[in-house]
Every structure is written in C-alpha cells, then in structure tokens.
Design a protein around this motif. Structure first.
Motif, PDB file in Angstrom:
ATOM      1  N   HIS A 225      50.390  -2.377  71.310  1.00 15.04           N
ATOM      2  CA  HIS A 225      51.098  -3.066  70.225  1.00 15.04           C
ATOM      3  C   HIS A 225      52.253  -2.164  69.780  1.00 15.04           C
ATOM      4  CE1 HIS A 225      47.877  -5.995  69.932  1.00 15.04           C
ATOM      5  NE2 HIS A 225      46.990  -5.024  69.770  1.00 15.04           N
ATOM      6  N   THR A 226      53.430  -2.746  69.670  1.00 16.87           N
ATOM      7  CA  THR A 226      54.605  -1.956  69.294  1.00 16.87           C
ATOM      8  C   THR A 226      55.109  -2.385  67.920  1.00 16.87           C
ATOM      9  OG1 THR A 226      56.048  -3.504  70.472  1.00 16.87           O
ATOM     10  CG2 THR A 226      55.298  -1.553  71.678  1.00 16.87           C
ATOM     11  N   ILE A 227      55.590  -1.409  67.156  1.00 13.87           N
ATOM     12  CA  ILE A 227      56.115  -1.662  65.813  1.00 13.87           C
ATOM     13  C   ILE A 227      57.481  -0.998  65.705  1.00 13.87           C
ATOM     14  CG2 ILE A 227      55.775  -1.340  63.335  1.00 13.87           C
ATOM     15  CD1 ILE A 227      52.785  -1.083  63.868  1.00 13.87           C
ATOM     16  N   GLY A 228      58.481  -1.791  65.376  1.00  9.02           N
ATOM     17  CA  GLY A 228      59.812  -1.273  65.107  1.00  9.02           C
ATOM     18  C   GLY A 228      60.008  -1.134  63.603  1.00  9.02           C
ATOM     19  N   ILE A 229      60.219   0.075  63.128  1.00  8.33           N
ATOM     20  CA  ILE A 229      60.300   0.323  61.694  1.00  8.33           C
ATOM     21  C   ILE A 229      61.733   0.672  61.306  1.00  8.33           C
ATOM     22  CG2 ILE A 229      59.630   2.746  62.009  1.00  8.33           C
ATOM     23  CD1 ILE A 229      58.286   2.648  59.270  1.00  8.33           C
ATOM     24  N   GLY A 230      62.158   0.184  60.144  1.00  9.35           N
ATOM     25  CA  GLY A 230      63.499   0.486  59.645  1.00  9.35           C
ATOM     26  C   GLY A 230      64.140  -0.751  59.024  1.00  9.35           C
ATOM     27  N   ALA A 231      64.817  -0.547  57.904  1.00  5.08           N
ATOM     28  CA  ALA A 231      65.488  -1.659  57.227  1.00  5.08           C
ATOM     29  C   ALA A 231      66.719  -2.108  58.012  1.00  5.08           C
ATOM     30  CB  ALA A 231      65.882  -1.245  55.810  1.00  5.08           C
ATOM     31  N   GLU A 232      67.157  -3.332  57.750  1.00  4.86           N
ATOM     32  CA  GLU A 232      68.357  -3.858  58.420  1.00  4.86           C
ATOM     33  C   GLU A 232      69.600  -3.729  57.561  1.00  4.86           C
ATOM     34  OE1 GLU A 232      67.399  -7.832  59.535  1.00  4.86           O
ATOM     35  OE2 GLU A 232      66.319  -7.213  61.354  1.00  4.86           O
ATOM     36  N   PRO A 247      70.924   0.499  59.208  1.00  2.00           N
ATOM     37  CA  PRO A 247      70.377   1.782  59.650  1.00  2.00           C
ATOM     38  C   PRO A 247      69.490   1.674  60.888  1.00  2.00           C
ATOM     39  CG  PRO A 247      69.169   0.998  57.752  1.00  2.00           C
ATOM     40  CD  PRO A 247      70.300   0.027  57.963  1.00  2.00           C
ATOM     41  N   SER A 248      69.172   0.451  61.296  1.00  2.00           N
ATOM     42  CA  SER A 248      68.307   0.242  62.462  1.00  2.00           C
ATOM     43  C   SER A 248      69.079  -0.247  63.672  1.00  2.00           C
ATOM     44  CB  SER A 248      67.191  -0.751  62.116  1.00  2.00           C
ATOM     45  OG  SER A 248      66.389  -0.292  61.065  1.00  2.00           O
ATOM     46  N   SER A 249      70.369   0.062  63.720  1.00  2.00           N
ATOM     47  CA  SER A 249      71.189  -0.413  64.838  1.00  2.00           C
ATOM     48  C   SER A 249      70.745   0.176  66.174  1.00  2.00           C
ATOM     49  CB  SER A 249      72.665  -0.073  64.587  1.00  2.00           C
ATOM     50  OG  SER A 249      72.826   1.334  64.402  1.00  2.00           O
ATOM     51  N   ASP A 250      70.080   1.343  66.135  1.00  2.28           N
ATOM     52  CA  ASP A 250      69.621   1.981  67.377  1.00  2.28           C
ATOM     53  C   ASP A 250      68.258   1.477  67.838  1.00  2.28           C
ATOM     54  OD1 ASP A 250      71.894   3.548  67.454  1.00  2.28           O
ATOM     55  OD2 ASP A 250      70.974   5.211  66.350  1.00  2.28           O
ATOM     56  N   LEU A 251      67.600   0.670  67.049  1.00  6.92           N
ATOM     57  CA  LEU A 251      66.270   0.185  67.419  1.00  6.92           C
ATOM     58  C   LEU A 251      66.365  -0.760  68.608  1.00  6.92           C
ATOM     59  CD1 LEU A 251      63.220   0.007  66.810  1.00  6.92           C
ATOM     60  CD2 LEU A 251      63.734  -1.891  65.279  1.00  6.92           C
ATOM     61  N   ASP A 252      65.637  -0.472  69.656  1.00  9.62           N
ATOM     62  CA  ASP A 252      65.653  -1.279  70.886  1.00  9.62           C
ATOM     63  C   ASP A 252      64.526  -2.309  70.822  1.00  9.62           C
ATOM     64  OD1 ASP A 252      65.918  -2.308  73.413  1.00  9.62           O
ATOM     65  OD2 ASP A 252      66.037  -0.356  74.415  1.00  9.62           O
ATOM     66  N   GLU A 253      64.779  -3.398  70.120  1.00  6.81           N
ATOM     67  CA  GLU A 253      63.755  -4.442  69.965  1.00  6.81           C
ATOM     68  C   GLU A 253      63.391  -5.099  71.287  1.00  6.81           C
ATOM     69  OE1 GLU A 253      64.131  -7.223  66.803  1.00  6.81           O
ATOM     70  OE2 GLU A 253      65.123  -5.801  65.455  1.00  6.81           O
ATOM     71  N   PRO A 254      64.360  -5.420  72.170  1.00  6.51           N
ATOM     72  CA  PRO A 254      63.983  -6.026  73.458  1.00  6.51           C
ATOM     73  C   PRO A 254      63.025  -5.139  74.263  1.00  6.51           C
ATOM     74  CG  PRO A 254      66.316  -6.320  73.067  1.00  6.51           C
ATOM     75  CD  PRO A 254      65.822  -5.395  72.001  1.00  6.51           C
ATOM     76  N   LEU A 255      63.246  -3.823  74.249  1.00  7.84           N
ATOM     77  CA  LEU A 255      62.356  -2.928  74.983  1.00  7.84           C
ATOM     78  C   LEU A 255      60.948  -2.954  74.408  1.00  7.84           C
ATOM     79  CD1 LEU A 255      61.788  -0.656  77.029  1.00  7.84           C
ATOM     80  CD2 LEU A 255      62.564   0.972  75.281  1.00  7.84           C
ATOM     81  N   LEU A 256      60.833  -2.864  73.095  1.00 12.30           N
ATOM     82  CA  LEU A 256      59.512  -2.877  72.463  1.00 12.30           C
ATOM     83  C   LEU A 256      58.809  -4.213  72.692  1.00 12.30           C
ATOM     84  CD1 LEU A 256      60.314  -1.081  69.079  1.00 12.30           C
ATOM     85  CD2 LEU A 256      59.382  -0.095  71.181  1.00 12.30           C
ATOM     86  N   THR A 257      59.574  -5.292  72.706  1.00 13.01           N
ATOM     87  CA  THR A 257      58.990  -6.608  72.970  1.00 13.01           C
ATOM     88  C   THR A 257      58.462  -6.686  74.397  1.00 13.01           C
ATOM     89  OG1 THR A 257      60.506  -7.635  71.380  1.00 13.01           O
ATOM     90  CG2 THR A 257      59.439  -9.082  72.977  1.00 13.01           C
ATOM     91  N   ASN A 258      59.240  -6.172  75.357  1.00 19.96           N
ATOM     92  CA  ASN A 258      58.801  -6.195  76.761  1.00 19.96           C
ATOM     93  C   ASN A 258      57.541  -5.368  76.960  1.00 19.96           C
ATOM     94  OD1 ASN A 258      60.873  -7.867  77.617  1.00 19.96           O
ATOM     95  ND2 ASN A 258      62.238  -6.171  78.146  1.00 19.96           N
ATOM     96  N   ILE A 259      57.479  -4.203  76.316  1.00 25.01           N
ATOM     97  CA  ILE A 259      56.290  -3.347  76.453  1.00 25.01           C
ATOM     98  C   ILE A 259      55.050  -4.078  75.961  1.00 25.01           C
ATOM     99  CG2 ILE A 259      55.187  -1.244  75.579  1.00 25.01           C
ATOM    100  CD1 ILE A 259      57.968   0.043  75.500  1.00 25.01           C
TER     101      ILE A 259
END
Length: 332
Positions: A225-232, A247-259
């Motif tokens: 289970h993956t969790i992306g933390i950080g405000a938008e 501040p979360s522009s570097d968060l790789d949501e597609p990668l965490l979703t694929n994992i």
C-alpha cells in the motif's frame, strides 16, 4: 486456583497409620525387622513419652503430608490474561528524505512538517495493531531497517518517534525500500505480507527501480500500500509578497499508483493530517487485526517448595529423635 496433576497420589496419605496398625499387631520377635520410620512413629505415639517425642512425630507426619502433596504435582493457576492471536506481519517504510521537513501540514492547530504529522498518525496506528508484528523501514538515499518485526508495539512506536529527517540521506530510494521490505517478509504466509510505503516525492536514488521491485513483490505475494503525503497548496513569502505554490509538485503519483496496483494494494493521497489519519483507518479495515483474543493463565509450580518443606521437617524430626536418644544415654 490450585490444580493437582496426579491427585491419585493422595491415596498414599494414610500409609503411616497403616504402618502403626501393623506395628501394633506384630510380635516382639519381629520388631527388629520393621521399617525404622514405623518404629519411630510407634515410639513417638506412646502417651508416656516426653514432649520431644511428640514434636518428632509431628515433624515426621508434616514431612509425609508435604511429600505426598509434592508428588501430586500441585500448580497454582493465576488470573487469566488476554493473549492476542497471531496476525499479520506489517512493515512500514517511512520516507526521511529532506523534503519531509516541508511545513505544509497542521497538527494540533499548529503548523507541522510532514514527518511530524506522519509520526503522530503512525503512533495511533501502531498501538491498534495488537496481535500483529510490526516493523519499521526508513529510507532516504538508502533504505535501512529501523525496527525488526516485533509484537512489542511500545518499543516500535518509540523507535518511530526517534526518527529524524536526514537519518537515511537527503534523496529518495523507493525501490530499495520495497526490496528491503521483501527481504524481511520472505518465508511468511501469503496473507500476512504487508508493506505500507509512505513518501512525499519521486524515486531519485537507489540501486533497484521501483517498478522492478514492485514486480518482484507481486511474485512473492507481498501487498504494498502506498501513501503520497504533502499538501497541494501552500502560501510562501516571495520577493513580491505572498504567493501560493504546490509543495507536492515532486510527488510521483503515477509511480505510487502502479506499485500499489501491481502488488494488489491501494494508493492513497494524504494532503493533510486528517486525511492521513483517515487513510490509516482504511488500512485497519483492509488489513484487519485478529478477531478473538485467547485466554492464558500463568502457572506457578509448587512442587519444589513442598519438597523443601518436607526436607526441613524431616531434618527437624531427626534432630528431635536424636536428642531423645542422647538424653537416654546420659541418664544413669
């Protein structure tokens, strides 16, 4: 509560009385063949003897009773305690890279960085995992095992609270964190392999790519289970005054979703402390703890204490009988 393992041994209790009765019926010619213990009991039982003889008899009888109770294997059962049954093995991979110090979260109505918010929510989550073994992986430029899988949730929680930003480096090695989690979860039942990975960025370090690690995890039946933390949104002071940034522009949501999808897990997005707390409540439902506690009673064995008492009473009886014989020898 007292419990006797071999209660039938109590049938031996009247043996001294049988010996006395037998001794009274034998002739004087066979007195020398009688058991020394029976002879002493018979001598001590006479009403004409002195107080010392009575003390010797009492000690012998007390030693016999103690010995018989020791033979029964007595055990004292204490109050029942609740023992949670064995549940899941859960590893939590916590990002300690430099970006986790961004103060875009709120904790107790005060600004807090991402790591402080994660620690607060993790504390409640860990304390609720009774019956599960929980372990902690921290990762930055490299991944390290902070706490091995353990039922000692209090110690696990303490180790989480002691983590600091930068302990594992400034970058983010997501693939290495998943790979280390797989190694620690190998040889576990398939329904017990759970890895919760929390990060606020993209994979920028490590020797293993995240998708490659996720494919290996899927082959080993490890649920991630993956969790992306950080405000938008976050207001910062710029050269021309306050401005709103992501501040979360570097968060790789597609990668965490694929994992998560590759391993049968779920991806969650935590933009605030409240959302992060809600996510861990959902994880509690997805990975439930064992339902029914078992009862266990502490057992204290009394055999050695009764055996010691019988030994002491026998010694007292021998001393008493020895003093009587000594007085007889001294009497003209």
């Amino acid at each position: 509560m007292l419990e006797l393992q071999w209660p039938w041994a109590l049938l031996l209790m009247p043996t001294p009385l049988l010996l006395l009765w037998t001794r009274a019926r034998v002739s004087k010619q066979t007195e020398a063949l009688q058991w020394r213990f029976a002879q002493q009991l018979y001598t001590a039982s006479s009403a004409k003897k002195q107080t010392t003889h009575k003390m010797s008899l009492i000690c012998f009888l007390g030693a016999w009773i103690s010995l018989i109770f020791a033979i029964t294997g007595p055990k004292w059962l204490g109050e029942p305690t609740h023992i949670p049954p064995t549940g899941r093995d859960i590893l939590i991979a916590l990002d300690l890279s430099g970006s986790m110090q961004v103060t875009d979260m709120v904790l107790n109505d005060r600004p807090a960085d991402r790591l402080m918010a994660a620690k607060s929510v993790l504390s409640d989550f860990i304390q609720e995992r009774r019956g599960d073994r929980v372990g902690i992986i921290v990762f930055g430029s490299k991944a390290y095992l902070q706490a091995p899988l353990s039922y000692d949730l209090a110690t696990i929680n303490q180790l989480v609270q002691e983590t600091q930003i930068g302990f594992a480096g400034e970058q983010t090695a997501i693939g290495d964190a998943i790979g280390l989690g797989m190694k620690r979860l190998e040889d576990k039942p398939a329904d017990q392999k759970v890895l919760i990975l929390m990060t606020d960025g993209a994979n920028t370090a490590g020797r293993v790519s995240p998708l490659q690690a996720a494919n290996f995890a899927a082959q080993e039946n490890v649920t991630v289970h993956t969790i992306g933390i950080g405000a938008e949104q976050m207001t910062v002071q710029g050269f021309f005054g306050p401005k709103t940034v992501n501040p979360s522009s570097d968060l790789d949501e597609p990668l965490l979703t694929n994992i998560a999808e590759l391993t049968g897990g779920r991806f969650f997005r935590a933009r605030s402390t409240e959302e992060l707390a809600d996510i861990y409540q959902i994880l509690d439902q997805l990975e439930p703890t064992p339902g029914i506690d078992t009862l266990q009673r502490p057992v204290t064995t009394l055999f050695h204490w009764l055996g010691l008492l019988a030994l002491l009473l026998t010694g007292g009886a021998l001393l008493a009988s020895g003093s009587v014989r000594l007085r007889r020898q001294q009497t003209p």
